[in-house]
Design a protein around this motif. Structure first.
Motif, PDB file in Angstrom:
ATOM      1  N   GLN A   1     -30.614   7.113   3.239  1.00 20.35           N
ATOM      2  CA  GLN A   1     -30.249   8.394   2.640  1.00 20.35           C
ATOM      3  C   GLN A   1     -30.188   8.320   1.119  1.00 20.35           C
ATOM      4  OE1 GLN A   1     -26.692  10.037   4.276  1.00 20.35           O
ATOM      5  NE2 GLN A   1     -26.626  11.788   2.921  1.00 20.35           N
ATOM      6  N   ASP A   2     -29.599   7.257   0.598  1.00 20.48           N
ATOM      7  CA  ASP A   2     -29.413   7.119  -0.854  1.00 20.48           C
ATOM      8  C   ASP A   2     -30.318   6.012  -1.372  1.00 20.48           C
ATOM      9  OD1 ASP A   2     -28.665   6.846  -3.454  1.00 20.48           O
ATOM     10  OD2 ASP A   2     -26.524   6.587  -3.069  1.00 20.48           O
TER      11      ASP A   2
ATOM     12  N   GLY B   1     -34.316  11.197  -8.882  1.00 22.06           N
ATOM     13  CA  GLY B   1     -34.005  11.060  -7.462  1.00 22.06           C
ATOM     14  C   GLY B   1     -35.241  11.131  -6.589  1.00 22.06           C
TER      15      GLY B   1
END
Length: 592
Positions: A424-425, A483
């Motif tokens: 996820q990260d 990101g």
């Protein structure tokens, strides 16, 4: 809403001075905010949204500077305003928190981890309203109750790490509204939250605005969210306002190509697309003679781009091909993963959290199985359990007929090549001290792929090209990327071992909708090119529906519904599934 100005911003310019030169984050923007109005600001990361908000509050960090412009605040109707930018720092503190309050994007980094949540809510009232400690505590408990937090007394005593993301966000809202501010600035307050929590937060903010009579400056990258809450919208691109207008007008008749792209790139729910539209479908950015960015609009319409990508719901050819796969690549039977909740005096568990509770399903070769549900439903734990990254209590997990439970690490090693996970990260899953080139090469070295580091480097450069990143990024570190770029690096790293089965765990949840569209398109292209099998985990049902052939809906560790993705959306059988669908912001662009 009235036509009485509360805030007037004129020619605001904020720049950051770095080793690579000046970065003009906000480039001479002007706008007004009226009493009782909710004004939305939308745009991608780097468009200048958050810097605009921080400039209004005069919270720009070094090496940033507000170079020009005025920010005039009118505390009383019909009277002269106060230029906040011209105030001495000491006087500005009287306005910050009391007249202008801000809900920051990331509550975990905005709340002090060493102070209790209630004390942080009370602090502003003791400073600005001069309340006693007892009075501030009583008012804080009222505010925690007003933002619909369960058991305000417990929340008051809790530290930030003891709360969920949605609860921390509500604490931030309680802090922001504690001194009855005239302007409430909300910077991405619902990013990465579940759709049900997001809906609650949006309803709560509308209620707060009405009760306080405040005006709201709502910043987000999601036009679907803006359609639910805003009266007017400003669209920002590279530090400038490129379009503004009322919400209904902007959605029904967008004028700027950038606005059209933002409307188009979110996965639709009422039809299926082969590929999501992206910004480059609507415009190109060229460098002018002075080195500045010049927007060149393409001769397309929003409707033509979307219609050009529409396909029948799960095309008959793909459906029949998947149905022919009678032997599943993965078979899960009665899987249970429990975690201790409480321990006795001797350290033995007294009760358990049933994160995954008696789950059974199958995944077929070449299929994408979507896994959807709110935070805490067990999605991530299920994904980690399948790969031996979480302790399984009982059940069966068979991959190509081989049992995965109770394998030693040595026995897992060859399977690690076949089964990969995109976390996820990506920032947390990449070593900050290792260049991204070495991070992608590392699994190849561990598994002994290729004959030398030179061959592994060549393969890494190929992978970077596959995820649309230039080869010169090889020697850069994770913190040097956005990101969306880090997520592509994580995808390249997962592809390094040539896997056949990939679990995508919330891999696009915190990305801008435009970057999200690029990553989702990339995953779809890779699936078709390399015949991958995916389990795609997300709390966003629209994303899962776009990506998946079949869908599983989880709640409290159990599967409550599963079946064809289109059929589940159109005819949900379970009340929980219906609640997830109803909570999704329905932007007006979805009617195209």
């Amino acid at each position: 809403m009235t036509k009485d100005k509360l805030l007037a911003v004129k020619n605001l310019q904020t720049s950051f001075f770095t080793d690579r030169g000046e970065v003009r984050a906000v480039d001479g923007i002007s706008f007004d905010l009226y009493r009782g109005e909710t004004l939305g600001i939308v745009g991608e990361s780097g468009s200048g949204k958050s810097v605009t908000a921080l400039s209004l509050m005069r919270l720009i960090p070094t090496p940033g500077h507000i170079l020009e412009g005025t920010v005039e605040y009118f505390p009383e109707p019909g009277k002269s305003g106060v230029n906040l930018r011209g105030l001495p720092r000491k006087d500005m503190r009287r306005y910050r928190g009391k007249e202008l309050a801000m809900i920051f994007q990331e509550p975990m980094s905005s709340l002090n981890p060493v102070f209790r949540c209630g004390e942080q809510v009370a602090e502003g009232m003791r400073h600005h309203l001069k309340l006693s400690k007892k009075e501030a505590r009583a008012k804080s408990l009222q505010l925690l109750d007003a933002v619909q937090l369960p058991d305000p007394n417990r929340i008051y005593q809790a530290y930030p790490h003891q709360l969920s993301g949605g609860q921390k966000q509500r604490v931030m809202i309680a802090m922001a509204m504690s001194c009855n501010p005239g302007v409430l600035i909300a910077d991405e307050p619902t990013t990465a939250l579940d759709v049900t929590v997001q809906k609650t937060i949006l309803e709560l903010m509308a209620k707060v605005k009405d009760e306080l009579g405040s005006s709201v400056l709502f910043i987000t990258h999601d036009l679907g969210v803006i359609s639910e809450i805003a009266d007017r919208v400003l669209v920002m691109f590279k530090g400038k306002i490129v379009e503004e207008g009322r919400v209904d007008t902007l959605f029904s008749n967008p004028q700027h190509p950038y606005t059209k792209s933002l409307l188009a790139c979110r996965p639709p729910l009422n039809y299926r697309l082969k590929r999501l539209p992206v910004v480059s479908d609507f415009m190109e950015i060229q460098t002018d003679e002075e080195g500045g960015a010049k927007i060149v609009e393409k001769e397309v319409t929003l409707e033509s781009v979307i219609r050009g990508q529409r396909v029948p719901a799960l095309t008959q050819l793909r459906r029949s091909r998947l149905l022919k796969q009678q032997v599943p690549i993965l078979k899960v039977e009665n899987l249970q993963t429990w975690f201790p909740a409480k321990h006795n005096f001797w350290g033995q568990p007294k009760s358990f959290i049933r994160a995954v509770d008696d789950v059974s399903f199958e995944v077929y070769p070449g299929e994408t199985l979507g896994l959807v549900g709110e935070s805490g439903c067990g999605k991530t734990t299920l994904g980690r359990s399948l790969l031996g990254l979480a302790p399984v209590r009982s059940g069966k997990v068979l991959y190509k007929g081989q049992s995965l439970l109770d394998l030693s690490e040595a026995e897992w090693k060859p399977l690690r090549q076949d089964m990969q996970i995109i976390f996820q990260d990506p920032y947390a899953s990449l070593n900050p001290r290792m260049t991204i080139g070495k991070a992608i090469m590392e699994p190849m070295q561990v598994h002994g792929l290729y004959n030398s580091d030179a061959e592994r480097r060549d393969r890494t450069l190929q992978l970077l090209e596959t995820v649309n990143m230039p080869p010169q990024y090889f020697d850069r570190y994770p913190h040097e990327f956005s990101g969306g770029q880090r997520q592509r690096i994580a995808i390249a790293r997962a592809l390094a071992l040539n896997p056949k089965f990939i679990i995508c765990d919330e891999s696009v949840s915190a990305l801008d909708v435009s970057v999200q569209a690029q990553v989702l398109n990339l995953l779809m292209e890779l699936r078709e090119k390399y015949k991958f099998t995916y389990i795609f985990i997300s709390h966003d049902l629209s994303v899962v529906k776009f990506m998946s052939d079949r869908m599983i809906v989880m709640n409290q560790g159990k599967i409550v519904e599963q079946g064809n993705s289109d059929e589940i959306y159109e005819k949900p059988q379970n009340e929980y599934t219906k609640k997830l669908i109803e909570a999704i912001p329905q932007g007006k662009s979805r009617s195209i």
